[in-house]
Motif scaffolding. Sequence first.
Motif, PDB file in Angstrom:
ATOM      1  N   TYR A  21       0.868  -1.180   0.000  1.00  0.00           N
ATOM      2  CA  TYR A  21       0.000   0.000   0.000  1.00  0.00           C
ATOM      3  C   TYR A  21       0.895   1.218   0.000  1.00  0.00           C
ATOM      4  O   TYR A  21       1.646   1.449   0.959  1.00  0.00           O
ATOM      5  N   LYS A  26      -3.993   9.537   1.950  1.00  0.00           N
ATOM      6  CA  LYS A  26      -4.178   8.893   3.253  1.00  0.00           C
ATOM      7  C   LYS A  26      -4.836   7.528   3.100  1.00  0.00           C
ATOM      8  O   LYS A  26      -5.719   7.367   2.253  1.00  0.00           O
ATOM      9  N   GLY A  27      -4.442   6.571   3.920  1.00  0.00           N
ATOM     10  CA  GLY A  27      -5.136   5.290   3.950  1.00  0.00           C
ATOM     11  C   GLY A  27      -4.269   4.052   3.868  1.00  0.00           C
ATOM     12  O   GLY A  27      -4.788   2.946   3.828  1.00  0.00           O
ATOM     13  N   LYS A  28      -2.961   4.251   3.870  1.00  0.00           N
ATOM     14  CA  LYS A  28      -2.065   3.089   3.735  1.00  0.00           C
ATOM     15  C   LYS A  28      -2.023   2.255   5.016  1.00  0.00           C
ATOM     16  O   LYS A  28      -2.285   1.049   4.991  1.00  0.00           O
ATOM     17  N   THR A  29      -1.718   2.904   6.117  1.00  0.00           N
ATOM     18  CA  THR A  29      -1.642   2.166   7.379  1.00  0.00           C
ATOM     19  C   THR A  29      -3.024   1.672   7.802  1.00  0.00           C
ATOM     20  O   THR A  29      -3.173   0.529   8.248  1.00  0.00           O
ATOM     21  N   THR A  30      -4.043   2.528   7.617  1.00  0.00           N
ATOM     22  CA  THR A  30      -5.381   2.101   8.020  1.00  0.00           C
ATOM     23  C   THR A  30      -5.883   0.946   7.142  1.00  0.00           C
ATOM     24  O   THR A  30      -6.631   0.093   7.630  1.00  0.00           O
ATOM     25  N   CYS A  31      -5.462   0.890   5.908  1.00  0.00           N
ATOM     26  CA  CYS A  31      -5.829  -0.238   5.045  1.00  0.00           C
ATOM     27  C   CYS A  31      -5.193  -1.528   5.570  1.00  0.00           C
ATOM     28  O   CYS A  31      -5.834  -2.579   5.598  1.00  0.00           O
ATOM     29  N   THR A 151       3.754  -1.022   3.921  1.00  0.00           N
ATOM     30  CA  THR A 151       3.094   0.265   3.701  1.00  0.00           C
ATOM     31  C   THR A 151       4.113   1.393   3.621  1.00  0.00           C
ATOM     32  O   THR A 151       5.275   1.226   3.998  1.00  0.00           O
ATOM     33  N   MET A 169      -2.499   4.867  -3.048  1.00  0.00           N
ATOM     34  CA  MET A 169      -3.489   5.827  -2.537  1.00  0.00           C
ATOM     35  C   MET A 169      -3.242   7.164  -3.218  1.00  0.00           C
ATOM     36  O   MET A 169      -2.117   7.679  -3.202  1.00  0.00           O
ATOM     37  N   GLU A 171      -4.261  11.132  -3.469  1.00  0.00           N
ATOM     38  CA  GLU A 171      -4.943  12.187  -2.726  1.00  0.00           C
ATOM     39  C   GLU A 171      -5.871  12.989  -3.643  1.00  0.00           C
ATOM     40  O   GLU A 171      -5.434  13.552  -4.634  1.00  0.00           O
ATOM     41  N   HIS A 174      -7.609  16.413   1.217  1.00  0.00           N
ATOM     42  CA  HIS A 174      -7.189  16.082   2.577  1.00  0.00           C
ATOM     43  C   HIS A 174      -7.475  17.286   3.460  1.00  0.00           C
ATOM     44  O   HIS A 174      -7.157  18.413   3.071  1.00  0.00           O
ATOM     45  N   ASP A 187      -7.132   9.845  12.542  1.00  0.00           N
ATOM     46  CA  ASP A 187      -5.724   9.949  12.150  1.00  0.00           C
ATOM     47  C   ASP A 187      -4.784   9.258  13.137  1.00  0.00           C
ATOM     48  O   ASP A 187      -3.643   8.986  12.789  1.00  0.00           O
TER      49      ASP A 187
END
Length: 188
Positions: A21, A26-31, A151, A169, A171, A174, A187
Motif C-alpha cells: 500500500y 491517506k489510507g495506507k496504514t489504516t488499510c 506500507t 493511494m 490524494e 485532505h 488519524d
Amino acid sequence: MGNDLHGPEGMPEGKGLLIVYTGPGKGKTTCALGTAFRAVGQGLRVLMVQFIKGSWHYGELDAAKMLGDDKFEIRPMGRGFVKVGGAEADPEDVRLCEQAWEFGREKIYGEEYDLVVLDEINYVISYKMLDAGRVVSALRARPERIHVICTGRSAHPSLIEAADLVTEMKEIKHPYTKGILAQRGIDY
Ligand code: ATP
Ligand code: MG
C-alpha cells in the motif's frame, strides 16, 4: 464453493501474498489495519512492526490489545522521527530501523504469524535507511504461506515488481490543506 480449498479460478488457497500500500494519499496504514482486523476474524495471527512510530499513542494499539496480543500484536520500533529533506539519516534511526527489520524478518521466517505488516517500510527504504535489495530478496524467499503487507509512500520499484498486490493511494482531498488538524480516532 465457500470455504472450499480452491478459489474461483481453481487456484489453491493458502498462498501467502506480498501486498504493498503506497502513494501520497491517506489510507495506507489504516488499510493494513483493516486487513489485519479481517484476518483476526478468520483466526489468523497478525503482527504489525512499525518502523517509524514510537511513543505517540495511536488508537490501534489499544484496539489490538482488546483483540488480544496472541491474535494481533503491534510493535512500535521507531521513535517517531520525521526525516528532513536532504539531510543524512541519524545513525540512531538507522540502527532502530535495522532492528525493526531484523525482528520482522525473523517473525516472517519463524512462521509464528500468518500475516506480518511492515508499517512504513517503504518510507525508510526510500530514505536509504534500509537496503531495498536485501529486503526484497528476503521477502521473495519467505515461507510460502505467510502474507506480508508493506506500507508507506514511494514504494521501491523492485518491491512493486515482487508484489502480488499493489494499491496506490491517490490524494483527492485532505483536511490538512484546509488547516484541519489530525483528528482522534481518524488519524491516530
Ligand atoms: P493512515 O495512517 O491514516 O492510514 P497513511 O498511512 O496513508 O495514513 P502516512 O504517510 O503514514 O499516511 O502518514 C501518517 C499521518 O499523516 C497520518 O496521521 C495521516 O492522517 C497523515 N496523512 C496521510 N496522508 C496525508 C496527506 N495527504 N496530507 C496530510 N496528512 C496526511
Ligand atoms: Mg502510514
